[in-house]
Design a protein around this motif. Structure first.
Motif, PDB file in Angstrom:
ATOM      1  N   PHE A   1       0.712   3.457   2.065  1.00 56.90           N
ATOM      2  CA  PHE A   1       1.132   3.761   3.505  1.00 56.90           C
ATOM      3  C   PHE A   1       2.586   3.115   4.014  1.00 56.90           C
ATOM      4  O   PHE A   1       3.444   3.579   4.559  1.00 56.90           O
ATOM      5  CB  PHE A   1       0.077   3.479   4.370  1.00 56.90           C
ATOM      6  CG  PHE A   1       0.197   4.060   5.930  1.00 56.90           C
ATOM      7  CD1 PHE A   1      -0.307   5.164   6.583  1.00 56.90           C
ATOM      8  CD2 PHE A   1       0.983   3.037   6.849  1.00 56.90           C
ATOM      9  CE1 PHE A   1       0.196   5.672   7.608  1.00 56.90           C
ATOM     10  CE2 PHE A   1       1.264   3.640   8.145  1.00 56.90           C
ATOM     11  CZ  PHE A   1       0.779   5.068   8.524  1.00 56.90           C
TER      12      PHE A   1
ATOM     13  N   GLY B   1      -2.498   9.089   8.636  1.00 53.24           N
ATOM     14  CA  GLY B   1      -3.400   8.509   7.435  1.00 53.24           C
ATOM     15  C   GLY B   1      -4.512   8.893   8.050  1.00 53.24           C
ATOM     16  O   GLY B   1      -5.079   8.968   9.137  1.00 53.24           O
TER      17      GLY B   1
ATOM     18  N   ASP C   1      -4.875  -1.826  11.013  1.00 53.02           N
ATOM     19  CA  ASP C   1      -5.778  -0.825  10.472  1.00 53.02           C
ATOM     20  C   ASP C   1      -4.956   0.347   9.503  1.00 53.02           C
ATOM     21  O   ASP C   1      -5.189   0.645   8.351  1.00 53.02           O
ATOM     22  CB  ASP C   1      -6.667  -0.335  11.013  1.00 53.02           C
ATOM     23  CG  ASP C   1      -7.702  -1.221  11.631  1.00 53.02           C
ATOM     24  OD1 ASP C   1      -7.840  -2.108  11.170  1.00 53.02           O
ATOM     25  OD2 ASP C   1      -8.351  -0.796  12.665  1.00 53.02           O
TER      26      ASP C   1
ATOM     27  N   GLN D   1      -4.172   1.326   4.629  1.00 54.74           N
ATOM     28  CA  GLN D   1      -4.445   2.515   3.958  1.00 54.74           C
ATOM     29  C   GLN D   1      -3.926   2.376   2.549  1.00 54.74           C
ATOM     30  O   GLN D   1      -2.533   2.391   2.498  1.00 54.74           O
ATOM     31  CB  GLN D   1      -4.098   3.724   4.840  1.00 54.74           C
ATOM     32  CG  GLN D   1      -4.748   3.554   6.061  1.00 54.74           C
ATOM     33  CD  GLN D   1      -4.397   4.861   6.944  1.00 54.74           C
ATOM     34  OE1 GLN D   1      -4.995   5.952   6.943  1.00 54.74           O
ATOM     35  NE2 GLN D   1      -3.313   4.601   7.684  1.00 54.74           N
ATOM     36  N   HIS D   2      -4.487   2.643   1.582  1.00 56.23           N
ATOM     37  CA  HIS D   2      -4.082   2.765   0.335  1.00 56.23           C
ATOM     38  C   HIS D   2      -4.530   4.171  -0.589  1.00 56.23           C
ATOM     39  O   HIS D   2      -3.909   4.383  -1.599  1.00 56.23           O
ATOM     40  CB  HIS D   2      -4.515   1.455  -0.698  1.00 56.23           C
ATOM     41  CG  HIS D   2      -3.659   1.490  -1.994  1.00 56.23           C
ATOM     42  ND1 HIS D   2      -2.355   1.055  -1.844  1.00 56.23           N
ATOM     43  CD2 HIS D   2      -4.003   1.245  -3.265  1.00 56.23           C
ATOM     44  CE1 HIS D   2      -1.710   0.968  -3.192  1.00 56.23           C
ATOM     45  NE2 HIS D   2      -3.012   1.000  -3.894  1.00 56.23           N
TER      46      HIS D   2
ATOM     47  N   THR E   1       0.855  -1.234   0.019  1.00 61.25           N
ATOM     48  CA  THR E   1       0.068  -0.190  -0.034  1.00 61.25           C
ATOM     49  C   THR E   1       0.899   1.302  -0.116  1.00 61.25           C
ATOM     50  O   THR E   1       1.921   1.108   0.219  1.00 61.25           O
ATOM     51  CB  THR E   1      -0.901   0.132   1.270  1.00 61.25           C
ATOM     52  OG1 THR E   1      -0.067  -0.170   2.472  1.00 61.25           O
ATOM     53  CG2 THR E   1      -1.842  -1.061   1.258  1.00 61.25           C
TER      54      THR E   1
ATOM     55  N   ASP F   1      -7.103   6.543   8.374  1.00 60.79           N
ATOM     56  CA  ASP F   1      -7.517   5.461   9.224  1.00 60.79           C
ATOM     57  C   ASP F   1      -6.464   4.860  10.143  1.00 60.79           C
ATOM     58  O   ASP F   1      -6.558   3.806  10.681  1.00 60.79           O
ATOM     59  CB  ASP F   1      -7.971   4.310   8.287  1.00 60.79           C
ATOM     60  CG  ASP F   1      -9.036   4.454   7.372  1.00 60.79           C
ATOM     61  OD1 ASP F   1      -9.917   5.287   7.839  1.00 60.79           O
ATOM     62  OD2 ASP F   1      -9.171   3.897   6.210  1.00 60.79           O
TER      63      ASP F   1
END
Length: 368
Positions: free
Chosen positions: A101, A119, A197, A201-202, A99, A121
């Motif tokens: 992140f 990020g 989590d 995040q992408h 990802t 999330d």
């Protein structure tokens, strides 16, 4: 007695003649032992010159090597090298970031950065390029884990937040509310929950804050590669129980049916989870309610869903609205037909006696 002068010495024995040497036997040629013939090439033995003639050969499939003089001096022609088919290109390596992140976090760790990568999330805190903490809105925190385990009460935790501001970990250890081992275990579980989590995040905007410092930090920091490996193993276990992520964020409802398979969830934990799944709480909310880690709750949820004990409630089917009442004045009058046609033949009931009489009269008239 005989006089001594008459005695003569005994004659000496003649030596035995030497045996004659045996006749010379021509030497036999040295033949190597018989070997298994090779299916590729078999060379015959080359005898010594003068033993069996100038061009004699010893019959037999003897597997020998040619003498050095007869060995070929030119090297054999090289065999054409077959070009192997190119290997299929992998989409991405297991060590490559999956990802955006993860890619940003890997770059910051390679530079030895200190701060927090935020990020939408979740966030991950770094110290000298090593991970010391991670947090996410839907992940369990150290406070939820300590109070859920019954180690401290909610009131004691709230007092610790006020009295130990800025040094909360030292206050918990100094006051005896938590031990060093259980506090480190709670910090590690909260870090892995938050990183699960955060690493997923992408999309969205990423922001790095070099001045951010976490409230809790791991006593033994993790490298980014170790963190990603731990999260990858967690995702593999979750997919092995239930290969769909629809249960991670959807409200859960206990079906009340008999289990279709055995699970590894203990009885008390299963009963508490099924009792709390009322169709309005998600898995992270159930984890906070029960005081457990989000990952542990997700693992139990997927196992119970595979056994048919949990499901996502389906929305009730909404009936179609009734047709609106239309006033007669709003209905346009039917347009008259363009061509007026005579009415079609009417149907008669032959069971009626009057109709039957008329039909018989018509038939009699037509017969005249």
């Amino acid at each position: 007695m005989r006089p001594t002068d008459t005695l003569a010495p005994a004659p000496a024995l003649a030596p035995a003649p030497a045996p004659e040497p045996p006749p010379a036997v021509p030497p036999m040629p040295t033949v190597p032992p018989l070997l298994v013939a090779s299916p590729v090439s078999v060379h015959r033995l080359v005898p010594a010159a003068g033993q069996f003639g100038p061009a004699a050969e010893v019959p037999g499939p003897y597997l020998t090597a040619l003498p050095p003089a007869a060995a070929p001096t030119t090297p054999p022609a090289p065999r054409p090298r077959a070009h192997a088919a190119p290997l299929p290109r992998r989409r991405r390596s297991s060590c490559a970031p999956a990802t955006t992140f993860e890619a940003a976090l890997t770059d910051l760790a390679a530079e030895g950065s200190t701060g927090a990568l935020h990020g939408p999330d979740g966030a991950v805190h770094l110290s000298g390029g090593l991970v010391v903490h991670a947090e996410a809105p839907g992940a369990a925190t150290v406070g939820h884990l300590l109070t859920g385990a019954g180690r401290i009460t909610v009131r004691e935790w709230e007092d610790s937040l006020l009295l130990g501001a800025g040094r909360l970990a030292e206050y918990l250890l100094g006051s005896g509310l938590a031990g060093a081992g259980e506090l480190e275990l709670a910090r590690l579980a909260a870090t892995l929950d938050g990183a699960q989590d955060a690493l997923a995040q992408h999309g969205g905007e990423l922001r790095f804050d070099p001045a951010a410092r976490p409230v809790f930090a791991l006593a033994r920091p993790l490298s980014v590669l170790e963190l990603r490996g731990a999260i990858g193993r967690r995702r593999s276990l979750l997919d092995g129980c239930w290969p769909s992520a629809e249960l991670d964020r959807a409200p859960l409802l206990a079906t009340g049916a008999a289990p279709t398979r055995r699970t590894a969830v203990p009885h008390r934990r299963r009963q508490a989870l099924l009792a709390a799944a009322d169709g309005t709480r998600t898995a992270p909310e159930l984890a906070r309610l029960l005081g457990r880690s989000t990952y542990g709750t997700l693992l139990d949820v997927r196992q119970l869903a595979a056994a048919g004990l949990l499901a996502v409630p389906r929305p009730a089917a909404v009936p179609d609205p009734p047709p609106a009442a239309v006033s007669p004045a709003a209905v346009p009058p039917a347009a008259p037909p363009d061509v007026l046609l005579p009415p079609g033949p009417r149907s008669y009931d032959s069971a009626d006696p009057e109709v039957g009489l008329l039909l018989r009269l018509r038939a009699a008239l037509e017969a005249l």
